[in-house]
Design a protein around this motif. Structure first.
Motif, PDB file in Angstrom:
ATOM      1  N   GLU A 261       0.799  -1.211  -0.075  1.00 32.18           N
ATOM      2  CA  GLU A 261       0.036  -0.077   0.045  1.00 32.18           C
ATOM      3  C   GLU A 261       0.817   1.182   0.007  1.00 32.18           C
ATOM      4  O   GLU A 261       0.650   2.239  -0.940  1.00 32.18           O
ATOM      5  N   ASN A 262       1.876   1.294   0.806  1.00 30.14           N
ATOM      6  CA  ASN A 262       2.743   2.542   0.858  1.00 30.14           C
ATOM      7  C   ASN A 262       3.410   2.593  -0.449  1.00 30.14           C
ATOM      8  O   ASN A 262       3.559   3.617  -1.206  1.00 30.14           O
ATOM      9  N   ALA A 263       4.044   1.398  -0.986  1.00 28.66           N
ATOM     10  CA  ALA A 263       4.704   1.452  -2.174  1.00 28.66           C
ATOM     11  C   ALA A 263       3.891   1.988  -3.539  1.00 28.66           C
ATOM     12  O   ALA A 263       4.273   2.940  -4.108  1.00 28.66           O
ATOM     13  N   ALA A 264       2.594   1.433  -3.503  1.00 34.96           N
ATOM     14  CA  ALA A 264       1.736   2.210  -4.487  1.00 34.96           C
ATOM     15  C   ALA A 264       1.282   3.590  -4.356  1.00 34.96           C
ATOM     16  O   ALA A 264       1.559   4.328  -5.233  1.00 34.96           O
ATOM     17  N   ARG A 265       1.303   3.855  -3.016  1.00 29.77           N
ATOM     18  CA  ARG A 265       0.987   5.321  -2.746  1.00 29.77           C
ATOM     19  C   ARG A 265       2.290   6.335  -3.147  1.00 29.77           C
ATOM     20  O   ARG A 265       1.890   7.289  -3.599  1.00 29.77           O
ATOM     21  N   HIS A 266       3.409   5.922  -2.950  1.00 31.99           N
ATOM     22  CA  HIS A 266       4.519   6.624  -3.164  1.00 31.99           C
ATOM     23  C   HIS A 266       4.976   6.580  -4.715  1.00 31.99           C
ATOM     24  O   HIS A 266       6.003   7.025  -4.957  1.00 31.99           O
ATOM     25  N   ASP A 291       9.969  -3.175  -2.884  1.00 33.75           N
ATOM     26  CA  ASP A 291      10.966  -1.885  -3.503  1.00 33.75           C
ATOM     27  C   ASP A 291       9.945  -1.144  -4.655  1.00 33.75           C
ATOM     28  O   ASP A 291       9.334  -1.945  -5.318  1.00 33.75           O
ATOM     29  N   ASP A 292      10.107   0.129  -4.655  1.00 33.13           N
ATOM     30  CA  ASP A 292       9.200   0.956  -5.612  1.00 33.13           C
ATOM     31  C   ASP A 292      10.236   1.916  -6.132  1.00 33.13           C
ATOM     32  O   ASP A 292      11.272   2.046  -5.722  1.00 33.13           O
ATOM     33  N   GLU A 293       9.582   2.514  -7.103  1.00 26.89           N
ATOM     34  CA  GLU A 293      10.390   3.661  -7.924  1.00 26.89           C
ATOM     35  C   GLU A 293       9.944   4.920  -7.492  1.00 26.89           C
ATOM     36  O   GLU A 293      10.076   5.927  -8.176  1.00 26.89           O
ATOM     37  N   ARG A 304      12.470   6.235  12.545  1.00 27.68           N
ATOM     38  CA  ARG A 304      11.205   7.099  13.056  1.00 27.68           C
ATOM     39  C   ARG A 304       9.794   6.391  12.347  1.00 27.68           C
ATOM     40  O   ARG A 304       8.897   6.446  12.748  1.00 27.68           O
ATOM     41  N   VAL A 305      10.044   6.136  10.867  1.00 27.45           N
ATOM     42  CA  VAL A 305       8.824   5.949  10.008  1.00 27.45           C
ATOM     43  C   VAL A 305       7.933   4.397  10.877  1.00 27.45           C
ATOM     44  O   VAL A 305       7.083   4.295  10.457  1.00 27.45           O
ATOM     45  N   PHE A 306       8.907   3.934  11.489  1.00 30.35           N
ATOM     46  CA  PHE A 306       8.253   2.460  12.311  1.00 30.35           C
ATOM     47  C   PHE A 306       7.536   2.692  13.512  1.00 30.35           C
ATOM     48  O   PHE A 306       6.957   2.017  14.406  1.00 30.35           O
ATOM     49  N   GLN A 310       4.045   8.327  12.844  1.00 31.83           N
ATOM     50  CA  GLN A 310       5.031   8.975  12.416  1.00 31.83           C
ATOM     51  C   GLN A 310       5.078   8.934  10.890  1.00 31.83           C
ATOM     52  O   GLN A 310       5.025   7.692  10.383  1.00 31.83           O
ATOM     53  N   ARG A 311       4.998   9.954  10.143  1.00 26.40           N
ATOM     54  CA  ARG A 311       5.100   9.941   8.621  1.00 26.40           C
ATOM     55  C   ARG A 311       6.369  10.379   8.424  1.00 26.40           C
ATOM     56  O   ARG A 311       7.005  11.559   8.865  1.00 26.40           O
ATOM     57  N   GLY A 312       6.838   9.951   7.186  1.00 25.16           N
ATOM     58  CA  GLY A 312       8.274  10.464   6.856  1.00 25.16           C
ATOM     59  C   GLY A 312       7.985  11.986   6.177  1.00 25.16           C
ATOM     60  O   GLY A 312       6.934  12.389   5.949  1.00 25.16           O
ATOM     61  N   GLY A 313       9.105  12.636   5.544  1.00 17.87           N
ATOM     62  CA  GLY A 313       8.984  13.880   4.973  1.00 17.87           C
ATOM     63  C   GLY A 313       8.141  13.927   3.926  1.00 17.87           C
ATOM     64  O   GLY A 313       7.471  14.986   3.366  1.00 17.87           O
ATOM     65  N   GLY A 320      -2.813   8.911   4.884  1.00 18.89           N
ATOM     66  CA  GLY A 320      -2.194   7.838   5.667  1.00 18.89           C
ATOM     67  C   GLY A 320      -2.321   8.262   7.081  1.00 18.89           C
ATOM     68  O   GLY A 320      -2.311   9.371   7.520  1.00 18.89           O
ATOM     69  N   THR A 321      -2.258   7.235   7.996  1.00 19.16           N
ATOM     70  CA  THR A 321      -2.419   7.424   9.337  1.00 19.16           C
ATOM     71  C   THR A 321      -1.243   7.406  10.206  1.00 19.16           C
ATOM     72  O   THR A 321      -1.014   7.984  11.334  1.00 19.16           O
ATOM     73  N   GLY A 322      -0.184   6.891   9.347  1.00 17.91           N
ATOM     74  CA  GLY A 322       1.162   6.784  10.249  1.00 17.91           C
ATOM     75  C   GLY A 322       1.323   5.684  11.166  1.00 17.91           C
ATOM     76  O   GLY A 322       2.152   5.482  11.765  1.00 17.91           O
ATOM     77  N   LEU A 323       0.342   4.545  10.848  1.00 10.48           N
ATOM     78  CA  LEU A 323       0.520   3.380  11.679  1.00 10.48           C
ATOM     79  C   LEU A 323       0.703   2.141  10.989  1.00 10.48           C
ATOM     80  O   LEU A 323       1.173   1.031  11.612  1.00 10.48           O
ATOM     81  N   GLY A 324       0.704   2.088   9.651  1.00 10.73           N
ATOM     82  CA  GLY A 324       0.883   0.850   9.128  1.00 10.73           C
ATOM     83  C   GLY A 324       2.177   0.200   9.312  1.00 10.73           C
ATOM     84  O   GLY A 324       2.389  -0.891   9.560  1.00 10.73           O
ATOM     85  N   LEU A 325       3.471   0.857   9.084  1.00 10.72           N
ATOM     86  CA  LEU A 325       4.832   0.370   9.504  1.00 10.72           C
ATOM     87  C   LEU A 325       4.931   0.007  11.085  1.00 10.72           C
ATOM     88  O   LEU A 325       5.585  -0.864  11.301  1.00 10.72           O
ATOM     89  N   ALA A 326       4.132   0.810  11.815  1.00 11.27           N
ATOM     90  CA  ALA A 326       4.340   0.588  13.352  1.00 11.27           C
ATOM     91  C   ALA A 326       3.512  -0.803  13.552  1.00 11.27           C
ATOM     92  O   ALA A 326       4.220  -1.809  14.119  1.00 11.27           O
TER      93      ALA A 326
HETATM   94  N1  LIG Z   1       7.713   3.276  -0.117  1.00 10.41           N
HETATM   95  C1  LIG Z   1       7.890   4.390   0.341  1.00 10.41           C
HETATM   96  N2  LIG Z   1       8.351   5.347  -0.024  1.00 10.41           N
HETATM   97  C2  LIG Z   1       8.407   6.540   0.469  1.00 10.41           C
HETATM   98  N3  LIG Z   1       7.925   6.924   1.846  1.00 10.41           N
HETATM   99  C3  LIG Z   1       7.408   5.650   2.374  1.00 10.41           C
HETATM  100  C4  LIG Z   1       7.260   4.377   1.775  1.00 10.41           C
HETATM  101  N4  LIG Z   1       6.780   3.761   2.819  1.00 10.41           N
HETATM  102  C5  LIG Z   1       6.479   4.437   3.820  1.00 10.41           C
HETATM  103  N5  LIG Z   1       6.941   5.615   3.759  1.00 10.41           N
HETATM  104  C6  LIG Z   1       7.138   6.774   4.766  1.00 10.41           C
HETATM  105  O1  LIG Z   1       6.911   6.053   6.036  1.00 10.41           O
HETATM  106  C7  LIG Z   1       5.701   6.795   6.536  1.00 10.41           C
HETATM  107  C8  LIG Z   1       5.074   5.895   7.607  1.00 10.41           C
HETATM  108  O2  LIG Z   1       4.388   4.932   6.788  1.00 10.41           O
HETATM  109  P1  LIG Z   1       3.120   4.202   7.395  1.00 10.41           P
HETATM  110  O3  LIG Z   1       2.657   2.810   6.476  1.00 10.41           O
HETATM  111  O4  LIG Z   1       3.685   3.811   8.812  1.00 10.41           O
HETATM  112  O5  LIG Z   1       2.119   5.197   7.478  1.00 10.41           O
HETATM  113  P2  LIG Z   1       1.076   5.732   6.459  1.00 10.41           P
HETATM  114  O6  LIG Z   1       1.107   5.034   5.167  1.00 10.41           O
HETATM  115  O7  LIG Z   1       1.550   7.276   6.167  1.00 10.41           O
HETATM  116  O8  LIG Z   1      -0.135   5.733   7.183  1.00 10.41           O
HETATM  117  P3  LIG Z   1      -0.989   4.173   7.122  1.00 10.41           P
HETATM  118  O9  LIG Z   1      -0.092   3.261   6.504  1.00 10.41           O
HETATM  119  O10 LIG Z   1      -1.391   3.916   8.539  1.00 10.41           O
HETATM  120  O11 LIG Z   1      -2.239   4.345   6.486  1.00 10.41           O
HETATM  121  C9  LIG Z   1       4.748   7.197   5.450  1.00 10.41           C
HETATM  122  O12 LIG Z   1       4.054   8.310   5.980  1.00 10.41           O
HETATM  123  C10 LIG Z   1       5.798   7.776   4.333  1.00 10.41           C
HETATM  124  O13 LIG Z   1       6.308   9.079   4.746  1.00 10.41           O
END
Ligand SMILES: Nc1ncnc2c1ncn2[C@@H]1O[C@H](COP(=O)(O)OP(=O)(O)OP(=O)(O)O)[C@@H](O)[C@H]1O
Ligand SMILES: [Mg+2]
Length: 369
Positions: A261-266, A291-293, A304-306, A310-313, A320-326
């Protein structure tokens, strides 16, 4: 010797509060590891001092009525000198525990000895630091949850008000906005439920042999569905193709789904998302790389992203809620495995230290020969 001795614990503020100059702060019994030995030495020394002084006063012809108080005072002074620092950590711990009950975790506990009291003070300091951390996490969690719930609720409310007031037509587009906010809310609630189960420690692993080729394709299908019409290409690469791992399929699905989901979003439009699985170099487990592009995660954000909320820059606006990786880290941890962002020279942002490569390792001794 300056600073805390081995086994000692000292909060930085303790130096400032110390009333005795360092030079005079001699603690002769600190080197002994046992409280009983210290007591034995104390008794031995004070009895010896008393006996010697009694001898001297008899020889000097001093009246016993006069010499007795002097002998007692001398024995007490020698005890006091030798016992320096033996009980002060206990007093400090009492004060610190009372302060902790009021929510103040800053009280220093200074112990320079290596005996049981020193060890207790050290354990006390570790416990205080952990309690402080837990307390801070709890407060952050409540603040973050309230904030995260408020955003979709406010969006939903505004949209419904517009519909009721006739500002917005109740057409599919307007209802779609309301639906998106509702989905965000339900995703957040699902995540929070997972986290509360995590904190309660009630989740048990249901281990089974998971065949990775069909499993990863299944997760890709689910993630592609969740990604809607996003234009990305999924590549699954399992080596060997019949590779399997002992894991809880539902939990592992949750982990990989979060990563996809993260990979697709970014990912940029038309970007490739590569999912590869193989046994680790040491052959003690299975690694799954995603891995994504996209722009990747900055080096300073890799830990921090875990963390929760916490969301990355590079956080996107899709909510996103910032909970997925945690949650992913917790689920991988339940398996005794690891999840981390790795250096990836092929990543788009590799020059700036960014990387999109996330590796999950699940320990697995492999099939018994
Ligand atoms: N593949 C990725 N490429 C770039 N940044 C990423 C990627 N995966 C995670 N991140 C960064 O890590 C942060 C935390 O990811 P996480 O999955 O915990 O939260 P989220 O995707 O923002 O929200 P949620 O998963 O709860 O809907 C993201 O907000 C994003 O900034
Ligand atoms: Mg996510």
């Amino acid at each position: 010797m300056s600073g805390p001795r081995p086994g000692g614990v000292e909060a930085p503020a303790a130096h400032a509060r110390r009333r005795v100059p360092e030079r005079l702060d001699v603690r002769p019994l600190d080197r002994f590891r046992s409280f009983k030995v210290k007591l034995g030495i104390l008794v031995g020394v004070s009895v010896t001092v008393a006996a010697l002084l009694t001898q001297v006063s008899i020889r000097a012809g001093i009246e016993p009525l006069l010499s007795l108080p002097l002998v007692v005072i001398a024995a007490l002074v020698s005890t006091q000198l030798l016992a320096r620092g033996m009980t002060s950590p206990l007093r400090q711990m009492t004060a610190a525990a009372q302060a902790m009950a009021r929510g103040d975790y800053s009280g220093p506990v200074r112990a320079t000895s290596r005996d049981e009291v020193g060890q207790l003070a050290e354990a006390f300091s570790v416990m205080a630091a952990e309690l402080e951390q837990t307390d801070r996490t709890r407060r952050d969690l409540v603040a973050n949850v309230s904030h995260e719930l408020r955003t979709p609720v406010a969006g939903l409310r505004a949209q419904l008000e517009n519909l009721v007031d006739g500002v917005t037509e109740p057409d599919p587009a307007a209802l779609e906005v309301a639906l998106t906010e509702t989905e965000r809310l339900s995703q957040l609630v699902d995540h929070l439920l997972d986290l509360s189960r995590l904190d309660a420690g009630v989740i048990h692993l249901d281990l089974e042999e998971v065949e990775l080729t069909p499993f990863l394709h299944e997760v890709v299908d689910a993630a592609a569905l969740a990604a809607g019409g996003r234009d990305v290409r999924w590549i699954v690469d399992v080596d060997p193709p019949d590779l399997s791992v002992a894991a809880d399929a539902a939990r592992l699905h949750q982990v990989i789904h979060n990563l996809l989901e993260n990979a697709a979003r970014h990912s940029p439009a038309g970007g490739r998302i590569h999912i590869s699985a193989s046994r680790t170099g040491e052959d003690d487990g299975v690694r799954i790389d995603v891995d994504d592009e996209g722009p990747g995660i900055a080096r300073e954000d890799r830990d921090r992203v875990f963390e929760r909320f916490q969301r990355g820059g590079a956080a996107d606006s899709s909510g996103g809620t910032g909970l997925g990786l945690a949650i992913a880290r917790w689920a991988v941890g339940l398996h005794g495995g690891t999840i981390e962002v790795l250096d990836d020279p092929r990543s788009t942002g590799a020059q700036e230290g960014r990387s999109s490569l996330i590796r999950v390792v699940i320990p697995d001794p492999g099939p018994v020969a």
